[in-house]
Write a protein that holds these residues in place. Structure first.
Motif, mmCIF file in Angstrom:
data_model
loop_
_atom_site.group_PDB
_atom_site.id
_atom_site.type_symbol
_atom_site.label_atom_id
_atom_site.label_comp_id
_atom_site.label_asym_id
_atom_site.label_seq_id
_atom_site.Cartn_x
_atom_site.Cartn_y
_atom_site.Cartn_z
ATOM 1 N N THR A 59 1.831 0.470 8.577
ATOM 2 C CA THR A 59 2.349 -0.857 8.923
ATOM 3 C C THR A 59 1.249 -1.769 9.440
ATOM 4 O O THR A 59 1.512 -2.913 9.796
ATOM 5 C CB THR A 59 3.458 -0.742 9.982
ATOM 6 O OG1 THR A 59 2.986 0.047 11.081
ATOM 7 C CG2 THR A 59 4.703 -0.098 9.388
ATOM 8 N N ASP A 60 0.026 -1.267 9.505
ATOM 9 C CA ASP A 60 -1.124 -2.079 9.916
ATOM 10 C C ASP A 60 -2.332 -1.576 9.137
ATOM 11 O O ASP A 60 -3.086 -0.726 9.595
ATOM 12 C CB ASP A 60 -1.355 -1.959 11.426
ATOM 13 C CG ASP A 60 -2.563 -2.773 11.885
ATOM 14 O OD1 ASP A 60 -3.090 -3.566 11.082
ATOM 15 O OD2 ASP A 60 -2.997 -2.584 13.049
ATOM 16 N N GLN A 106 -3.324 12.361 7.733
ATOM 17 C CA GLN A 106 -3.816 13.507 8.494
ATOM 18 C C GLN A 106 -5.071 13.163 9.278
ATOM 19 O O GLN A 106 -5.328 13.739 10.340
ATOM 20 C CB GLN A 106 -4.097 14.678 7.535
ATOM 21 C CG GLN A 106 -2.846 15.278 6.914
ATOM 22 C CD GLN A 106 -3.167 16.289 5.834
ATOM 23 O OE1 GLN A 106 -4.308 16.383 5.361
ATOM 24 N NE2 GLN A 106 -2.159 17.059 5.420
ATOM 25 N N LYS A 107 -5.839 12.209 8.769
ATOM 26 C CA LYS A 107 -7.123 11.887 9.392
ATOM 27 C C LYS A 107 -6.991 10.830 10.484
ATOM 28 O O LYS A 107 -7.621 10.947 11.543
ATOM 29 C CB LYS A 107 -8.100 11.402 8.315
ATOM 30 C CG LYS A 107 -9.550 11.718 8.624
ATOM 31 C CD LYS A 107 -9.806 13.207 8.520
ATOM 32 C CE LYS A 107 -11.251 13.559 8.830
ATOM 33 N NZ LYS A 107 -11.478 15.009 8.843
ATOM 34 N N ILE A 108 -6.197 9.795 10.256
ATOM 35 C CA ILE A 108 -6.142 8.684 11.220
ATOM 36 C C ILE A 108 -4.727 8.389 11.712
ATOM 37 O O ILE A 108 -4.504 7.392 12.396
ATOM 38 C CB ILE A 108 -6.766 7.393 10.619
ATOM 39 C CG1 ILE A 108 -5.954 6.896 9.414
ATOM 40 C CG2 ILE A 108 -8.223 7.612 10.245
ATOM 41 C CD1 ILE A 108 -6.411 5.547 8.878
ATOM 42 N N GLY A 109 -3.759 9.231 11.372
ATOM 43 C CA GLY A 109 -2.386 8.983 11.796
ATOM 44 C C GLY A 109 -1.656 8.077 10.827
ATOM 45 O O GLY A 109 -2.222 7.619 9.827
ATOM 46 N N SER A 148 0.226 -6.933 1.375
ATOM 47 C CA SER A 148 1.202 -8.019 1.283
ATOM 48 C C SER A 148 1.817 -8.314 2.645
ATOM 49 O O SER A 148 2.300 -9.426 2.873
ATOM 50 C CB SER A 148 2.291 -7.683 0.254
ATOM 51 O OG SER A 148 2.959 -6.497 0.610
ATOM 52 N N ASP A 149 1.802 -7.346 3.565
ATOM 53 C CA ASP A 149 2.271 -7.629 4.931
ATOM 54 C C ASP A 149 1.402 -8.703 5.579
ATOM 55 O O ASP A 149 1.912 -9.619 6.237
ATOM 56 C CB ASP A 149 2.228 -6.360 5.790
ATOM 57 C CG ASP A 149 3.316 -5.356 5.423
ATOM 58 O OD1 ASP A 149 4.146 -5.671 4.550
ATOM 59 O OD2 ASP A 149 3.326 -4.268 6.010
ATOM 60 N N PHE A 173 0.833 -1.199 0.000
ATOM 61 C CA PHE A 173 0.000 0.000 0.000
ATOM 62 C C PHE A 173 0.867 1.248 0.000
ATOM 63 O O PHE A 173 1.804 1.357 0.784
ATOM 64 C CB PHE A 173 -0.882 -0.030 1.246
ATOM 65 C CG PHE A 173 -1.853 1.107 1.363
ATOM 66 C CD1 PHE A 173 -2.777 1.342 0.362
ATOM 67 C CD2 PHE A 173 -1.849 1.922 2.480
ATOM 68 C CE1 PHE A 173 -3.688 2.375 0.477
ATOM 69 C CE2 PHE A 173 -2.757 2.959 2.600
ATOM 70 C CZ PHE A 173 -3.684 3.178 1.599
ATOM 71 N N SER A 174 0.572 2.185 -0.858
ATOM 72 C CA SER A 174 1.320 3.434 -0.904
ATOM 73 C C SER A 174 0.703 4.437 0.078
ATOM 74 O O SER A 174 -0.511 4.514 0.199
ATOM 75 C CB SER A 174 1.273 4.019 -2.314
ATOM 76 O OG SER A 174 1.844 3.114 -3.227
#
Length: 732
Positions: A392-393, A384-387, A703-704, A376-377
């Protein structure tokens, strides 16, 4: 990096444009492998990615007068600053020769030797200072050049022999949906396997786990320390090659070698298309890899001996050796027999594997499902909205559901999408000299050109929309820019004809004054990773319209979802899981399901009085649906090819009489669904709300997460969140 580039007066985006796309993959699987390497480093898993360092990539696609023309992809012409040659680890790979059975053991002798030269590229994890390695092998001729022969005049043959040896890593094979039994391809597959396994065993022997016995290595712990994931059947030769090393070189008894091999290898199947499954002629193996042929026969015999006790009626269809006029080795069967874990890449296709491709193999163990998804890019707006923890999650994207009705957020998301569209419109003007309406719906269909991906269904919609506008030009229509891109394998006649049809339709539509800006058709030349990075963030609508039951998973569908495009698609591949995550009402789902396709494929049921036929009859749809008939007649009559009226008759004949992928059967549902797309697009607020829901529900497609599942369920290791301190900071 950004600071230093500014100091030097450089722009990072300009530098990115200069860098060539690495010529290491020919489609979604190549991109996926890169994502997996990235995730393994990010998750702290010690892993190597192995492949071939192709001198030339798949090919650069040029479109000349509407026809695809292939040019060499010389991606290494300026060198590769990220790689480091490692000649100290160069290894020999053997071909041809014969097998001697002696009292001292089995020896593969009189072989032709080619050297495998490794080149290492670092693969850094995300903010954890973990760096793994991608090792690529380049074929080199041995340094036994016969200068005497050269001096006496036989220099042409001397140079030719050297070139033939190095051809193994010269060019990436362009086909990924069609198996071609070419000797060079088999050489490539064995070359990467043989060099890689030697490298793995060298590393194991030098570790504390190899016991460092001066006489013999202790391999009991090998499967606990080494996991080999067979990514489709291309590295299937790992199984017989590992057996050859254990039995012939390490002098291990067969049963012990087989146990270690099986516990080491795991297999991922990526296709359900019969023509894509590798079936190598026995005669080719006998010539090129005679010892491996013996080992495969032995593996198959022992497998059939066991199966005969329970499944005597299934032996023929479960055999690795397929009998017939030309005996062949079924590499997928070899992978299933020689692996301790087997997985598909989407749940729907794992079920198809069990029912169709690997029917009867359930007795060997379960065929699981580990979805193949993408890195994910980062999005500044979402951060800005959710940190930033979602980077990484990805499951934390669910937090965006709290903002679905937030008017300011809706406006911001729509603004970002429009900025991406403006940027891509400027790119099209610069690169294609085509001006489009950036406020039009960007309808994007980018993937390999193949009949099962059904670019032809998209063409029929374009023609239908064109005819409707021509028929009633005063009616209000949603402006739409249809962009289709993808490469056709050089030898795939129908795929090349499809490209020509797309460009020909574009020539007519784009130059019709009655149409104006209401409809444009653009063929995106030379679709590749760097172009995907531009078009996917700009897309409004993602076309994922393969026949249900044919797309193993897809990766583009998830990239579009993550980047804020809505999906129009069939219930195929990962579309199924996307619909489950976001809700089917937030995608545009149409057409036959797998069970409908299967019913249509039945040959018919008969009794004494009645015959019931479920076969697909394209002419029935042609006769019944006026708009479909009009579109086909236009293609057939030369409306889109006035200089050569019969140019597209091969396409029409295929659609009418030989269409395995049932384009006409889904036509009505597709056209109706496209009408629903138009209706929603006319309500920007509701459209953007669905976009937000799609992004919020795309957390599964990381993919993580995929690699975490592989690690825990197949490889038996646990990902690590440990961040290694930088070299300049002392460890505690």
């Amino acid at each position: 990096m950004f600071y230093f580039s500014q100091q030097l007066g450089l722009d990072l985006e300009e530098l990115e444009e200069i860098e060539e796309d690495a010529g290491l993959g020919n489609g979604g699987l190549g991109r996926l492998a890169a994502c997996f390497l990235d995730s393994m480093a990010t998750l702290g898993l010690g892993a190597y990615g192995y492949g071939i360092r192709y001198e030339f990539g798949i090919f650069n696609q040029k479109v000349v007068d509407g026809w695809q023309v292939e040019e060499a992809d010389d991606w290494l012409r300026y060198g590769n600053p990220w790689e480091k040659a490692r000649p100290e680890y160069m290894l020999p790979v053997h071909f041809y020769g014969r097998v001697d059975h002696t009292p001292d053991g089995i020896k593969w002798v009189d072989t032709q030797v080619i050297l495998a030269m490794p080149y290492d590229t670092p693969v850094p994890g995300y903010k954890n200072n973990t760096v793994n390695t991608m090792r690529l092998w380049s074929a080199k001729a041995p340094n036994d050049f016969n200068l005497e022969e050269f001096n006496v005049g036989d220099y042409i043959q001397a140079v030719l022999d050297r070139n033939l040896a190095e051809n193994i890593s010269r060019v990436l094979y362009p086909n990924d949906n069609f198996f071609e039994g070419k000797e060079l391809r088999l050489k490539q597959e064995y070359f990467v396997v043989a060099a890689t396994l030697q490298d793995i065993i060298r590393r194991f022997k030098s570790s504390k786990f190899g016991c460092r016995d001066p006489v013999r290595t202790c391999f009991e712990t090998f499967p606990d320390k080494v996991a080999i994931q067979l990514n489709d059947t291309h590295p299937a030769l790992s199984i017989p090659e590992l057996m050859r090393i254990f039995v012939d070189v390490e002098h291990m008894d067969w049963d012990k070698a087989w146990d270690i091999t099986k516990r080491t290898c795991a297999y991922t199947n990526h296709t359900v298309l019969p023509e894509a499954l590798e079936r190598w002629p026995v005669s080719m193996f006998e010539k090129l890899l005679p010892r491996h042929l013996e080992i495969i026969y032995a593996i198959n015999q022992k497998h059939l001996d066991v199966m005969a006790f329970v499944y005597i009626d299934r032996l023929r269809r479960m055999s690795v050796i397929e009998e017939g006029d030309c005996k062949r080795i079924n590499m997928a069967h070899l992978c299933v027999i020689g692996s301790h874990a087997i997985n598909g890449v989407a749940r729907i296709h794992s079920e198809i594997y069990k029912k169709v491709i690997f029917v009867g193999f359930a007795c060997l163990g379960p065929i699981s499902n580990t979805n193949l998804f993408v890195v994910f890019s980062p999005f500044v707006l979402i951060s800005q909205k959710i940190g930033e923890d979602f980077l990484t999650d990805l499951s934390q994207l669910k937090k965006l559901l709290d903002f679905v009705d937030d008017e300011a957020f809706i406006r911001d998301v729509a603004k970002v999408k429009q900025e991406n569209k403006q940027k891509f419109s400027a790119y099209l003007v610069e690169q294609y000299k085509v001006k489009i309406n950036p406020s039009s719906m960007f309808d994007v269909h980018v993937k390999r050109i193949h009949e099962y991906k059904r670019q032809l269904l998209n063409c029929l919609h374009i023609i239908t929309l064109y005819n409707r506008i021509r028929k009633d030009p005063k009616k209000s229509y949603v402006p739409r820019t249809v962009m289709i891109g993808g490469k056709a394998a050089p030898g795939y006649h129908m795929a090349k004809m499809i490209i020509k049809l797309i460009t020909s339709i574009g020539d007519v539509v784009n130059n019709d004054p009655y149409i104006g800006e209401r409809l444009k058709v653009i063929f995106l030349e030379n679709y590749r990773v760097s172009l995907a990075e531009k078009v996917i963030p700009a897309a409004d609508l993602s076309e994922q319209i393969s026949t249900a039951g044919t797309e193993a998973s897809g990766t583009g569908n998830m990239k579009f979802m993550l980047n804020g495009a809505l999906t129009i698609g069939t219930m195929d591949g990962a579309n199924v899981e996307m619909a489950e995550e976001a809700g089917e009402e937030n995608l545009f789902i149409f057409g036959m399901r797998v069970e409908d396709v299967e019913a249509m494929d039945k040959k018919g049921l008969a009794d004494i009085i009645f015959v019931f036929s479920f076969r697909y009859n394209a002419k029935e749809y042609y006769d019944r649906i006026p708009e479909l008939r009009q579109a086909i007649d236009q293609i057939n009559s030369g409306f889109f090819s006035p200089d050569d009226p019969g140019r597209f008759r091969d396409i029409v004949n295929m659609l009418m009489y030989h269409d395995r992928f049932k384009v006409f059967a889904d036509y009505e549902a597709y056209i109706k669904c496209q009408g629903q797309v138009d209706q929603l697009y006319m309500n920007p607020r509701e459209w953007t709300k669905k976009v937000i829901k799609n992004i919020a529900c795309s957390g599964k497609f990381s993919s993580d997460r995929t690699i975490t599942e592989y690690a825990r369920e197949i490889w038996g290791v646990e990902p690590s969140a440990v961040k290694i301190p930088p070299p300049n900071i002392p460890r505690e």
